[in-house]
Design a protein around this motif. Structure first.
Motif, mmCIF file in Angstrom:
data_model
loop_
_atom_site.group_PDB
_atom_site.id
_atom_site.type_symbol
_atom_site.label_atom_id
_atom_site.label_comp_id
_atom_site.label_asym_id
_atom_site.label_seq_id
_atom_site.Cartn_x
_atom_site.Cartn_y
_atom_site.Cartn_z
ATOM 1 N N LEU A 118 0.777 -1.254 -0.138
ATOM 2 C CA LEU A 118 -0.155 0.197 -0.043
ATOM 3 C C LEU A 118 0.876 1.132 0.041
ATOM 4 O O LEU A 118 0.508 2.135 -0.542
ATOM 5 C CB LEU A 118 -1.038 0.182 1.287
ATOM 6 C CG LEU A 118 -1.986 -1.320 1.292
ATOM 7 C CD1 LEU A 118 -2.953 -1.110 2.532
ATOM 8 C CD2 LEU A 118 -2.658 -1.335 0.046
ATOM 9 N N LEU A 145 1.893 1.803 -3.616
ATOM 10 C CA LEU A 145 0.709 2.490 -4.435
ATOM 11 C C LEU A 145 0.460 4.002 -4.049
ATOM 12 O O LEU A 145 0.117 4.836 -4.855
ATOM 13 C CB LEU A 145 -0.378 1.706 -4.267
ATOM 14 C CG LEU A 145 -0.174 0.237 -4.726
ATOM 15 C CD1 LEU A 145 -1.607 -0.742 -4.631
ATOM 16 C CD2 LEU A 145 -0.253 0.242 -6.439
ATOM 17 N N ARG A 146 0.690 4.212 -2.794
ATOM 18 C CA ARG A 146 0.169 5.526 -2.332
ATOM 19 C C ARG A 146 1.183 6.447 -2.735
ATOM 20 O O ARG A 146 1.046 7.896 -3.253
ATOM 21 C CB ARG A 146 0.072 5.555 -0.988
ATOM 22 C CG ARG A 146 -0.885 5.124 -0.139
ATOM 23 C CD ARG A 146 -1.228 5.407 1.250
ATOM 24 N NE ARG A 146 -2.242 5.012 1.791
ATOM 25 C CZ ARG A 146 -2.271 3.775 2.755
ATOM 26 N NH1 ARG A 146 -1.220 3.127 2.858
ATOM 27 N NH2 ARG A 146 -3.576 3.366 3.128
ATOM 28 N N PRO A 191 0.804 7.818 -7.256
ATOM 29 C CA PRO A 191 -0.121 8.061 -8.283
ATOM 30 C C PRO A 191 0.285 8.993 -9.537
ATOM 31 O O PRO A 191 -0.400 9.433 -10.441
ATOM 32 C CB PRO A 191 -0.937 9.091 -7.340
ATOM 33 C CG PRO A 191 -0.723 8.512 -6.110
ATOM 34 C CD PRO A 191 0.424 7.868 -5.962
ATOM 35 N N ARG A 210 -4.188 3.816 -12.684
ATOM 36 C CA ARG A 210 -5.427 2.792 -12.069
ATOM 37 C C ARG A 210 -4.805 1.620 -11.743
ATOM 38 O O ARG A 210 -3.857 0.859 -12.364
ATOM 39 C CB ARG A 210 -6.346 2.914 -13.384
ATOM 40 C CG ARG A 210 -7.774 1.849 -12.762
ATOM 41 C CD ARG A 210 -8.647 2.001 -13.907
ATOM 42 N NE ARG A 210 -9.966 1.448 -13.459
ATOM 43 C CZ ARG A 210 -10.693 1.889 -12.912
ATOM 44 N NH1 ARG A 210 -10.759 3.042 -12.491
ATOM 45 N NH2 ARG A 210 -12.091 1.003 -12.680
ATOM 46 N N LYS A 247 -6.013 -2.527 -10.082
ATOM 47 C CA LYS A 247 -7.188 -3.287 -9.366
ATOM 48 C C LYS A 247 -6.560 -4.758 -9.066
ATOM 49 O O LYS A 247 -5.756 -5.165 -10.058
ATOM 50 C CB LYS A 247 -8.104 -3.370 -10.251
ATOM 51 C CG LYS A 247 -9.279 -2.252 -9.821
ATOM 52 C CD LYS A 247 -10.721 -2.598 -10.608
ATOM 53 C CE LYS A 247 -11.587 -1.322 -10.192
ATOM 54 N NZ LYS A 247 -12.870 -1.716 -10.696
ATOM 55 N N VAL A 266 -7.898 -4.789 -3.855
ATOM 56 C CA VAL A 266 -7.167 -3.376 -3.833
ATOM 57 C C VAL A 266 -7.543 -2.613 -5.266
ATOM 58 O O VAL A 266 -7.565 -3.149 -6.143
ATOM 59 C CB VAL A 266 -5.525 -3.672 -3.608
ATOM 60 C CG1 VAL A 266 -4.666 -2.440 -4.048
ATOM 61 C CG2 VAL A 266 -5.305 -4.651 -2.615
ATOM 62 N N HIS A 267 -7.656 -1.254 -4.870
ATOM 63 C CA HIS A 267 -8.466 -0.596 -5.975
ATOM 64 C C HIS A 267 -7.835 0.950 -6.136
ATOM 65 O O HIS A 267 -7.967 1.404 -4.830
ATOM 66 C CB HIS A 267 -9.988 -0.485 -5.934
ATOM 67 C CG HIS A 267 -10.426 0.316 -6.565
ATOM 68 N ND1 HIS A 267 -11.835 0.798 -6.519
ATOM 69 C CD2 HIS A 267 -10.150 0.778 -8.203
ATOM 70 C CE1 HIS A 267 -12.221 1.648 -7.485
ATOM 71 N NE2 HIS A 267 -11.248 1.503 -8.537
ATOM 72 N N LEU A 268 -7.087 1.212 -7.024
ATOM 73 C CA LEU A 268 -6.471 2.467 -7.019
ATOM 74 C C LEU A 268 -7.189 3.219 -8.224
ATOM 75 O O LEU A 268 -7.036 2.891 -9.437
ATOM 76 C CB LEU A 268 -4.977 2.460 -7.362
ATOM 77 C CG LEU A 268 -4.182 3.898 -7.330
ATOM 78 C CD1 LEU A 268 -4.333 4.648 -6.029
ATOM 79 C CD2 LEU A 268 -2.857 3.681 -7.872
ATOM 80 N N ARG A 306 -7.112 8.090 -5.401
ATOM 81 C CA ARG A 306 -7.883 7.496 -4.599
ATOM 82 C C ARG A 306 -7.364 5.820 -4.248
ATOM 83 O O ARG A 306 -7.673 5.037 -5.357
ATOM 84 C CB ARG A 306 -9.290 7.282 -4.753
ATOM 85 C CG ARG A 306 -10.593 6.846 -3.910
ATOM 86 C CD ARG A 306 -11.708 6.975 -4.346
ATOM 87 N NE ARG A 306 -12.923 6.346 -3.361
ATOM 88 C CZ ARG A 306 -13.276 6.818 -2.209
ATOM 89 N NH1 ARG A 306 -12.871 8.303 -2.084
ATOM 90 N NH2 ARG A 306 -13.920 6.363 -1.605
ATOM 91 N N LEU A 307 -7.162 5.512 -3.345
ATOM 92 C CA LEU A 307 -6.520 4.092 -2.728
ATOM 93 C C LEU A 307 -7.740 3.468 -1.866
ATOM 94 O O LEU A 307 -7.829 3.855 -0.623
ATOM 95 C CB LEU A 307 -5.241 3.979 -2.308
ATOM 96 C CG LEU A 307 -4.936 2.465 -1.934
ATOM 97 C CD1 LEU A 307 -4.722 1.537 -3.149
ATOM 98 C CD2 LEU A 307 -3.505 2.682 -1.186
ATOM 99 N N ASP A 308 -8.223 2.473 -2.279
ATOM 100 C CA ASP A 308 -9.369 1.721 -1.421
ATOM 101 C C ASP A 308 -9.011 0.093 -1.214
ATOM 102 O O ASP A 308 -8.369 -0.388 -2.006
ATOM 103 C CB ASP A 308 -10.727 1.669 -1.945
ATOM 104 C CG ASP A 308 -11.413 3.033 -1.955
ATOM 105 O OD1 ASP A 308 -11.062 3.752 -0.854
ATOM 106 O OD2 ASP A 308 -11.843 3.524 -2.983
#
Length: 292
Positions: free
Chosen positions: A225, A228-229, A232, A237, A239, A254-256, A260-262
């Motif tokens: 994470l 990924l943070r 950007p 994108r 997933k 995991v979805h970016l 926005r990272l969720d």
């Protein structure tokens, strides 16, 4: 496919190119069932050969997509759509030119059948700065820009000084910026990646690349994470399904999207072979990790 339906909002001021982007989406769905909510059908340029049925406030397309006009209430129209027997892979709302797309995207927080996928704001490269400086329009334009997870800087061929516009926009919001003429960008960068990370192996265009990573063993959550943070600016994108070391029996999605990272829990890990992550952007990251 079970689970919440991804919910994307396309925002941007009047004339920025939102409808052009929607037309590209409807023509290029490629087997994915999109439901698109619009204020009216008038500006949609749908190929007559693609229309399977026209029912007044809905247009069913031969590729499985559906267009709905927004009635008296967006919420009512959205709930009616969710009650339909057919399931859609993705729901997209075209916000009006003066609406706040961030507030519309928050509907997904209140409705458990939806997951907030992202806010895409289309910006007119030729007129954005002038409109932002207008005392009557500026608040609306800036609110839209600042709500974006991804900014689509459109009509770059019409901007007299594109470098200055790009610099100005980068100072208004933290969202990554895509540049385009006539909203021509790979749809996978906006709303095309499969929920579980499947995508074409080939790069979507000369400007963007795709990468697929897989790990047979559980992955350290904090390390992945954090990468990924920090990405950007390069990764637009991502997933995938990931098995984290701190919860090896659980399936995490995991979805970016832009900034926005969720991460969501989707139940037991089951018999999935291993963690898999697909990314799209300007250049690869996670370069030291094994990839396919």
């Amino acid at each position: 496919m079970s689970g919440p339906i991804p919910f994307t909002v396309i925002g941007g001021f009047l004339g920025a190119g939102k409808t052009t982007l929607l037309n590209r989406l409807l023509r290029g769905a490629e087997g994915r069932r999109f439901a698109v909510l619009v204020n009216d059908f008038g500006a949609l340029d749908i190929d007559g050969g693609l229309v399977a049925a026209h029912g007044g406030d809905t247009i069913a397309l031969a590729n499985g997509c559906l267009c709905c006009t927004i009635g008296d209430s967006l919420v009512t129209t959205l709930l009616d759509l969710l009650e339909r027997p057919e399931r859609f892979d993705h729901i997209v709302v075209e916000a009006s030119g003066v609406a706040d797309p961030g507030r519309i995207a928050d509907l997904a927080v209140l409705e458990p059948r939806l997951s907030r996928d992202g806010v895409i704001v289309v910006v007119d490269a030729a007129q954005a700065r002038e409109r932002a400086a207008d005392r009557r329009l500026g608040d609306t334009v800036m609110r839209q820009i600042q709500a974006a997870d991804l900014l689509l800087l459109n009509k770059t061929d019409l901007a007299p000084d594109l470098a200055a516009v790009r610099c100005w926009l980068s100072m208004q919001a933290a969202a990554p910026i895509l540049e385009a003429c006539r909203a021509d960008v790979p749809l996978d960068l906006l709303f095309g990646l499969d929920r579980h990370g499947a995508t074409a192996a080939l790069p979507p265009s000369d400007r963007f690349e795709s990468w697929s990573y897989q790990w047979p063993e559980p992955v350290e959550r904090a390390d992945l994470l954090a990468m990924l943070r920090e990405a950007p600016g390069e990764i637009l994108r991502a997933k995938g399904i990931v098995r984290f070391a701190d919860a090896p029996d659980r399936r995490a999605v995991v979805h970016l999207v832009g900034r926005r990272l969720d991460v969501s829990d989707e139940g037991p890990w089951g018999d999935t072979a291993g963690s898999r992550l697909v990314m799209l952007g300007f250049r690869p990251v996670l370069g030291s990790l094994p990839r396919e």
